[in-house]
Design an enzyme around this catalytic site. Sequence first.
Site, PDB file in Angstrom:
ATOM      1  N   ALA A  64      -6.151  -4.277 -17.273  1.00  0.00           N
ATOM      2  CA  ALA A  64      -7.155  -4.895 -16.409  1.00  0.00           C
ATOM      3  C   ALA A  64      -8.525  -4.602 -17.018  1.00  0.00           C
ATOM      4  O   ALA A  64      -8.692  -3.638 -17.782  1.00  0.00           O
ATOM      5  CB  ALA A  64      -7.047  -4.325 -15.006  1.00  0.00           C
ATOM      6  N   GLY A 109      -2.317  -3.173 -17.018  1.00  0.00           N
ATOM      7  CA  GLY A 109      -1.939  -4.494 -16.510  1.00  0.00           C
ATOM      8  C   GLY A 109      -1.150  -5.313 -17.512  1.00  0.00           C
ATOM      9  O   GLY A 109      -0.410  -6.222 -17.122  1.00  0.00           O
ATOM     10  N   GLU A 112       2.317  -4.127 -17.132  1.00  0.00           N
ATOM     11  CA  GLU A 112       2.771  -4.637 -15.826  1.00  0.00           C
ATOM     12  C   GLU A 112       3.058  -6.140 -15.887  1.00  0.00           C
ATOM     13  O   GLU A 112       3.995  -6.627 -15.251  1.00  0.00           O
ATOM     14  CB  GLU A 112       1.710  -4.323 -14.763  1.00  0.00           C
ATOM     15  CG  GLU A 112       1.628  -2.829 -14.490  1.00  0.00           C
ATOM     16  CD  GLU A 112       0.375  -2.439 -13.715  1.00  0.00           C
ATOM     17  OE1 GLU A 112      -0.737  -2.824 -14.149  1.00  0.00           O
ATOM     18  OE2 GLU A 112       0.494  -1.769 -12.686  1.00  0.00           O
ATOM     19  N   GLU A 132      -3.574   4.321 -16.891  1.00  0.00           N
ATOM     20  CA  GLU A 132      -4.573   4.295 -15.812  1.00  0.00           C
ATOM     21  C   GLU A 132      -5.089   5.668 -15.413  1.00  0.00           C
ATOM     22  O   GLU A 132      -6.258   5.816 -15.043  1.00  0.00           O
ATOM     23  CB  GLU A 132      -3.995   3.590 -14.569  1.00  0.00           C
ATOM     24  CG  GLU A 132      -3.840   2.081 -14.716  1.00  0.00           C
ATOM     25  CD  GLU A 132      -2.518   1.655 -15.335  1.00  0.00           C
ATOM     26  OE1 GLU A 132      -1.785   2.515 -15.867  1.00  0.00           O
ATOM     27  OE2 GLU A 132      -2.218   0.457 -15.295  1.00  0.00           O
TER      28      GLU A 132
HETATM   29  N1  COA Z   1     -10.925  -3.759 -20.335  1.00  0.00           N
HETATM   30  C1  COA Z   1     -12.075  -4.231 -20.828  1.00  0.00           C
HETATM   31  N2  COA Z   1     -12.350  -4.287 -22.139  1.00  0.00           N
HETATM   32  C2  COA Z   1     -11.412  -3.831 -22.976  1.00  0.00           C
HETATM   33  C3  COA Z   1     -10.196  -3.311 -22.543  1.00  0.00           C
HETATM   34  C4  COA Z   1      -9.941  -3.302 -21.148  1.00  0.00           C
HETATM   35  N3  COA Z   1      -8.808  -2.860 -20.628  1.00  0.00           N
HETATM   36  N4  COA Z   1      -9.469  -2.925 -23.613  1.00  0.00           N
HETATM   37  C5  COA Z   1     -10.223  -3.196 -24.684  1.00  0.00           C
HETATM   38  N5  COA Z   1     -11.405  -3.737 -24.310  1.00  0.00           N
HETATM   39  C6  COA Z   1     -12.530  -4.173 -25.159  1.00  0.00           C
HETATM   40  C7  COA Z   1     -13.280  -2.986 -25.719  1.00  0.00           C
HETATM   41  O1  COA Z   1     -14.207  -2.496 -24.777  1.00  0.00           O
HETATM   42  C8  COA Z   1     -13.924  -3.633 -26.915  1.00  0.00           C
HETATM   43  O2  COA Z   1     -15.028  -4.391 -26.485  1.00  0.00           O
HETATM   44  P1  COA Z   1     -16.433  -4.342 -27.336  1.00  0.00           P
HETATM   45  O3  COA Z   1     -16.073  -4.874 -28.682  1.00  0.00           O
HETATM   46  O4  COA Z   1     -17.327  -5.233 -26.563  1.00  0.00           O
HETATM   47  O5  COA Z   1     -16.832  -2.902 -27.364  1.00  0.00           O
HETATM   48  C9  COA Z   1     -12.875  -4.620 -27.406  1.00  0.00           C
HETATM   49  O6  COA Z   1     -12.018  -4.851 -26.285  1.00  0.00           O
HETATM   50  C10 COA Z   1     -12.024  -4.075 -28.525  1.00  0.00           C
HETATM   51  O7  COA Z   1     -11.466  -2.842 -28.121  1.00  0.00           O
HETATM   52  P2  COA Z   1     -11.552  -1.493 -28.993  1.00  0.00           P
HETATM   53  O8  COA Z   1     -11.400  -0.345 -28.066  1.00  0.00           O
HETATM   54  O9  COA Z   1     -12.774  -1.521 -29.853  1.00  0.00           O
HETATM   55  O10 COA Z   1     -10.253  -1.668 -29.926  1.00  0.00           O
HETATM   56  P3  COA Z   1      -9.430  -0.505 -30.615  1.00  0.00           P
HETATM   57  O11 COA Z   1      -8.495  -1.186 -31.543  1.00  0.00           O
HETATM   58  O12 COA Z   1     -10.318   0.542 -31.171  1.00  0.00           O
HETATM   59  O13 COA Z   1      -8.587   0.191 -29.433  1.00  0.00           O
HETATM   60  C11 COA Z   1      -7.171   0.198 -27.485  1.00  0.00           C
HETATM   61  C12 COA Z   1      -7.589  -0.518 -28.792  1.00  0.00           C
HETATM   62  C13 COA Z   1      -6.197  -0.715 -26.764  1.00  0.00           C
HETATM   63  C14 COA Z   1      -6.493   1.530 -27.806  1.00  0.00           C
HETATM   64  C15 COA Z   1      -8.423   0.458 -26.617  1.00  0.00           C
HETATM   65  O14 COA Z   1      -9.169  -0.750 -26.525  1.00  0.00           O
HETATM   66  C16 COA Z   1      -8.114   0.917 -25.220  1.00  0.00           C
HETATM   67  O15 COA Z   1      -7.769   2.056 -25.019  1.00  0.00           O
HETATM   68  N6  COA Z   1      -8.301   0.015 -24.221  1.00  0.00           N
HETATM   69  C17 COA Z   1      -8.142   0.335 -22.816  1.00  0.00           C
HETATM   70  C18 COA Z   1      -6.689   0.457 -22.447  1.00  0.00           C
HETATM   71  C19 COA Z   1      -6.551   0.833 -20.978  1.00  0.00           C
HETATM   72  O16 COA Z   1      -6.948   1.879 -20.528  1.00  0.00           O
HETATM   73  N7  COA Z   1      -5.975  -0.102 -20.207  1.00  0.00           N
HETATM   74  C20 COA Z   1      -5.724   0.100 -18.814  1.00  0.00           C
HETATM   75  C21 COA Z   1      -6.824  -0.478 -18.014  1.00  0.00           C
HETATM   76  S1  COA Z   1      -6.529  -0.232 -16.251  1.00  0.00           S
END
Ligand code: COA
Length: 258
Positions: A64, A109, A112, A132
């Site tokens: 999400a 999400g 999910e 989460e």
């Molecule tokens: N919500 C909003 N934005 C998200 C996102 C999310 N769940 N997951 C990734 N993004 C965005 C990042 O903020 C980034 O945006 P920016 O370029 O404007 O800064 C872009 O997507 C790329 O993500 P980034 O983190 O730079 O990629 P990465 O390859 O270094 O890491 C992940 C990948 C998936 C490990 C990391 O993005 C992450 O941990 N995301 C969140 C996962 C999470 O907690 N999901 C549950 C949400 S309830």
Amino acid sequence: MTSFVEVTHDGHVSTLTINRPDKLNALSQEVLSDLSAAIETLATKGDVRAAVITGTGKAFVAGADIAAMKNMTEAEGRAFGVLGHEVFAAIENLRCPVIAAVNGFALGGGCELALACDFIYASSKAKFGQPEVNLGIIPGFGGTQRLPRRVGSALARELIYTGKMINAEEALRIGLANAVFEPEELLPAAAKTADEIAGKGPLAVAAAKRLIRDGVDVPLPEANRLEQAAFGEAFATEDQREGMGAFLDKRAPVFKGA
Ligand code: COA
């Protein structure tokens, strides 16, 4: 306005592609609304017999939308969770089976969403998790309920309490994914299975999906009664006559979904 969810049709198979790669396909309210509209298209189209959901870029769905959730009030958080539940329930309630083709990150999400699909095919690059608790929240689009039902309570507890990510091989080992493919083989494999399903009696496949979905949450004797009723109903269809007639005539059946 362009949609965050691209819908394509090939014969009786539809593919939904979540397309917000700059944010790793994170599920904002807008993405969920577009997904909902895409599912509605499939539900009303009539001739869709199998579907595939996948994502653009290096993520299936990375969760999400954290930026959108950061300042939500309690009421807004609850409403956002309800929206996610409604959209994912609409996937489960589609008549046709849906395959999640998990091309990359399926977190929060995203995991999910994959769990709301009938089964999961994973790229060898896929990563799954319910992270989460790292953010001070819980899975809110069905993870605390569908994950234990899919992989068992103890493994689901470990994944949800630690928030850790697992790779595709581990997902396969615990029964979260049905199969793992090289990245370039993922969509062809999902399309091949979807095509195979689309060639079967569509009413029979739809009834099987409904029974498996509804049967898990009712006592076994009642679930078996649901099957008995649906088995009888199958004999009221043209497809049953066609399927059995074709077998006895030693030819391929042509199912009409009637
Ligand atoms: N919500 C909003 N934005 C998200 C996102 C999310 N769940 N997951 C990734 N993004 C965005 C990042 O903020 C980034 O945006 P920016 O370029 O404007 O800064 C872009 O997507 C790329 O993500 P980034 O983190 O730079 O990629 P990465 O390859 O270094 O890491 C992940 C990948 C998936 C490990 C990391 O993005 C992450 O941990 N995301 C969140 C996962 C999470 O907690 N999901 C549950 C949400 S309830």
